[in-house]
Design an enzyme around this catalytic site. Structure first.
Site, PDB file in Angstrom:
ATOM      1  N   ASN A  78      -6.416   2.921 -12.234  1.00 14.45           N
ATOM      2  CA  ASN A  78      -5.361   1.982 -11.829  1.00 14.45           C
ATOM      3  C   ASN A  78      -4.007   2.627 -12.097  1.00 14.45           C
ATOM      4  O   ASN A  78      -3.886   3.484 -12.968  1.00 14.45           O
ATOM      5  CB  ASN A  78      -5.485   0.683 -12.636  1.00 14.45           C
ATOM      6  CG  ASN A  78      -4.447  -0.344 -12.214  1.00 14.45           C
ATOM      7  OD1 ASN A  78      -4.177  -0.513 -11.019  1.00 14.45           O
ATOM      8  ND2 ASN A  78      -3.835  -1.022 -13.168  1.00 14.45           N
TER       9      ASN A  78
ATOM     10  N   LEU B   6      -9.891  -8.006 -12.731  1.00 16.03           N
ATOM     11  CA  LEU B   6     -11.322  -7.829 -12.466  1.00 16.03           C
ATOM     12  C   LEU B   6     -12.164  -8.490 -13.554  1.00 16.03           C
ATOM     13  O   LEU B   6     -11.746  -8.583 -14.703  1.00 16.03           O
ATOM     14  CB  LEU B   6     -11.653  -6.334 -12.413  1.00 16.03           C
ATOM     15  CG  LEU B   6     -10.880  -5.523 -11.374  1.00 16.03           C
ATOM     16  CD1 LEU B   6     -11.276  -4.063 -11.466  1.00 16.03           C
ATOM     17  CD2 LEU B   6     -11.132  -6.055  -9.971  1.00 16.03           C
TER      18      LEU B   6
ATOM     19  N   VAL C 223      -6.873  -6.000 -19.763  1.00 13.03           N
ATOM     20  CA  VAL C 223      -5.919  -5.730 -18.663  1.00 13.03           C
ATOM     21  C   VAL C 223      -4.878  -4.673 -19.085  1.00 13.03           C
ATOM     22  O   VAL C 223      -4.223  -4.824 -20.118  1.00 13.03           O
ATOM     23  CB  VAL C 223      -5.211  -7.044 -18.239  1.00 13.03           C
ATOM     24  CG1 VAL C 223      -4.154  -6.759 -17.174  1.00 13.03           C
ATOM     25  CG2 VAL C 223      -6.242  -8.023 -17.704  1.00 13.03           C
TER      26      VAL C 223
ATOM     27  N   GLY D  82       0.784  -1.242   0.000  1.00 14.29           N
ATOM     28  CA  GLY D  82       0.000   0.000   0.000  1.00 14.29           C
ATOM     29  C   GLY D  82       0.807   1.279   0.000  1.00 14.29           C
ATOM     30  O   GLY D  82       0.366   2.284   0.569  1.00 14.29           O
TER      31      GLY D  82
ATOM     32  N   ASN E  52       1.413   3.207  -2.613  1.00 14.36           N
ATOM     33  CA  ASN E  52       0.653   4.201  -3.396  1.00 14.36           C
ATOM     34  C   ASN E  52      -0.533   4.715  -2.596  1.00 14.36           C
ATOM     35  O   ASN E  52      -0.859   5.902  -2.636  1.00 14.36           O
ATOM     36  CB  ASN E  52       0.190   3.595  -4.719  1.00 14.36           C
ATOM     37  CG  ASN E  52       1.287   3.656  -5.765  1.00 14.36           C
ATOM     38  OD1 ASN E  52       1.595   4.720  -6.284  1.00 14.36           O
ATOM     39  ND2 ASN E  52       1.906   2.512  -6.043  1.00 14.36           N
TER      40      ASN E  52
ATOM     41  N   MET F 205      -4.183  -6.801  -6.662  1.00 17.26           N
ATOM     42  CA  MET F 205      -3.540  -7.800  -7.517  1.00 17.26           C
ATOM     43  C   MET F 205      -4.488  -8.873  -8.051  1.00 17.26           C
ATOM     44  O   MET F 205      -4.128 -10.039  -8.132  1.00 17.26           O
ATOM     45  CB  MET F 205      -2.374  -8.456  -6.752  1.00 17.26           C
ATOM     46  CG  MET F 205      -1.296  -7.479  -6.328  1.00 17.26           C
ATOM     47  SD  MET F 205      -0.663  -6.467  -7.690  1.00 17.26           S
ATOM     48  CE  MET F 205       0.396  -7.669  -8.485  1.00 17.26           C
TER      49      MET F 205
ATOM     50  N   HIS G 209      -0.076   1.512 -13.105  1.00 14.79           N
ATOM     51  CA  HIS G 209       0.678   0.373 -13.633  1.00 14.79           C
ATOM     52  C   HIS G 209       2.144   0.789 -13.775  1.00 14.79           C
ATOM     53  O   HIS G 209       2.430   1.875 -14.275  1.00 14.79           O
ATOM     54  CB  HIS G 209       0.097  -0.036 -14.998  1.00 14.79           C
ATOM     55  CG  HIS G 209       0.824  -1.185 -15.591  1.00 14.79           C
ATOM     56  ND1 HIS G 209       0.646  -2.487 -15.164  1.00 14.79           N
ATOM     57  CD2 HIS G 209       1.777  -1.236 -16.561  1.00 14.79           C
ATOM     58  CE1 HIS G 209       1.433  -3.283 -15.859  1.00 14.79           C
ATOM     59  NE2 HIS G 209       2.130  -2.544 -16.708  1.00 14.79           N
TER      60      HIS G 209
ATOM     61  N   ARG H 274     -15.411 -15.605  -9.196  1.00 15.13           N
ATOM     62  CA  ARG H 274     -14.815 -14.274  -9.039  1.00 15.13           C
ATOM     63  C   ARG H 274     -15.885 -13.182  -9.018  1.00 15.13           C
ATOM     64  O   ARG H 274     -15.760 -12.175  -8.339  1.00 15.13           O
ATOM     65  CB  ARG H 274     -13.806 -14.016 -10.156  1.00 15.13           C
ATOM     66  CG  ARG H 274     -12.644 -15.013 -10.063  1.00 15.13           C
ATOM     67  CD  ARG H 274     -11.459 -14.613 -10.888  1.00 15.13           C
ATOM     68  NE  ARG H 274     -11.781 -14.435 -12.273  1.00 15.13           N
ATOM     69  CZ  ARG H 274     -11.363 -13.403 -13.009  1.00 15.13           C
ATOM     70  NH1 ARG H 274     -10.642 -12.464 -12.467  1.00 15.13           N
ATOM     71  NH2 ARG H 274     -11.687 -13.315 -14.275  1.00 15.13           N
TER      72      ARG H 274
HETATM   73  C1  GRF Z   1       2.871  -0.663  -7.786  1.00 17.32           C
HETATM   74  O1  GRF Z   1       4.081  -0.819  -8.453  1.00 17.32           O
HETATM   75  C2  GRF Z   1       1.746  -0.405  -8.749  1.00 17.32           C
HETATM   76  O2  GRF Z   1       2.154   0.271  -9.888  1.00 17.32           O
HETATM   77  C3  GRF Z   1       1.310  -1.793  -9.121  1.00 17.32           C
HETATM   78  O3  GRF Z   1       1.440  -2.560  -7.945  1.00 17.32           O
HETATM   79  C4  GRF Z   1       2.422  -1.955  -7.101  1.00 17.32           C
HETATM   80  C5  GRF Z   1       1.750  -1.701  -5.801  1.00 17.32           C
HETATM   81  O4  GRF Z   1       2.635  -1.217  -4.833  1.00 17.32           O
HETATM   82  N1  GRF Z   1      -0.035  -1.796  -9.647  1.00 17.32           N
HETATM   83  P1  GRF Z   1       2.066  -0.582  -3.499  1.00 17.32           P
HETATM   84  O5  GRF Z   1       1.198  -1.649  -2.833  1.00 17.32           O
HETATM   85  O6  GRF Z   1       1.277   0.622  -3.860  1.00 17.32           O
HETATM   86  O7  GRF Z   1       3.276  -0.267  -2.690  1.00 17.32           O
END
Ligand code: GRF
Length: 209
Positions: free
Chosen positions: A126, A112, A163, A30, A32, A109, A128, A84
């Site tokens: 999202n 969807l 995706v 987490g 981000n 992760m 990426h 799912r």
């Molecule tokens: C990040 O690199 C994001 O781009 C990807 O998954 C990772 C998540 O990292 N989707 P965090 O949990 O936010 O540290």
């Protein structure tokens, strides 16, 4: 001598920023999410986190969210087995109940189903870790080094059923250095993710808010 008067003047009320309620979905550390929590703590930032939801009960990010006083919820995918959509129907119910207007995936992760994507069409973001459309999917830093690109980075995009394919809302790039390993490159990209995600979310909230 003239008597001095003390005049009390009503203070102009602080300008209230309308905040867009957002929910954040995580599966792991987490970082981000933490960057978004810090941004949302700014009085002038146009988003407010109403829910942090994880599909993993052991996601370290849950503690970060709780320490920040946020409402957290775990909806473990395991009891749902292969169904799912049933898992996502519970997630959707929680998102609706939270009052969120936007859903922000931050290291969530799970791929969807089209059902949840449709339910939040144009309202789900999202991040990426690559300059999409280059290197969708996992292991993007290894792939970038292997491909010998000179520039790598991260992308914030709207979620669609393909995706890592949705419309791009913002990107940040970093150089790939000669002696980079996937880890050193990931760290350089992650720093940019933490700046890019709050910036893009701010722009989106100012548009919808
Ligand atoms: C990040 O690199 C994001 O781009 C990807 O998954 C990772 C998540 O990292 N989707 P965090 O949990 O936010 O540290």
């Amino acid at each position: 001598m003239k008597k001095s008067h003390t005049r009390t003047r009503a203070k102009a009320p602080a300008k209230k920023t309308e905040k867009v309620p957002i929910a954040i979905l995580i599966s792991g550390r987490g970082s981000n999410m933490r960057a978004l929590i810090e941004a949302c703590a700014r009085p002038d930032y146009p988003a407010e986190i109403v829910l942090v939801l994880s599909n993993r009960p052991d996601a370290p990010g849950l503690e970060v969210a709780e320490a920040a006083g946020l409402k957290t919820l775990v909806i473990d995918h395991k009891p749902f087995g292969k169904d799912r959509e049933a898992h996502e129907r519970e997630i959707d119910a929680a998102l609706q109940a939270s009052g969120a207007m936007l859903v922000v995936l931050a290291g969530y992760m799970r791929v969807l189903t089209p059902w949840l994507v449709k339910a939040w069409e144009d309202r789900m973001l999202n991040i990426h870790p690559s300059l999409l459309p280059a290197f969708p999917g996992l292991h993007t830093h290894e792939a970038a080094i292997k491909a010998g690109v000179k520039e790598h980075g991260c992308t914030v995009h709207l979620v669609t059923s393909g995706v890592d394919e949705g419309p791009i809302l913002g990107q940040a790039s970093v150089p790939v250095l000669e002696n980079d390993t996937p880890e050193t490159l990931a760290a350089r990209v992650l720093e940019q993710e933490h700046l890019l995600y709050p910036d893009v979310l701010e722009m989106i909230c100012r548009t919808v808010g």
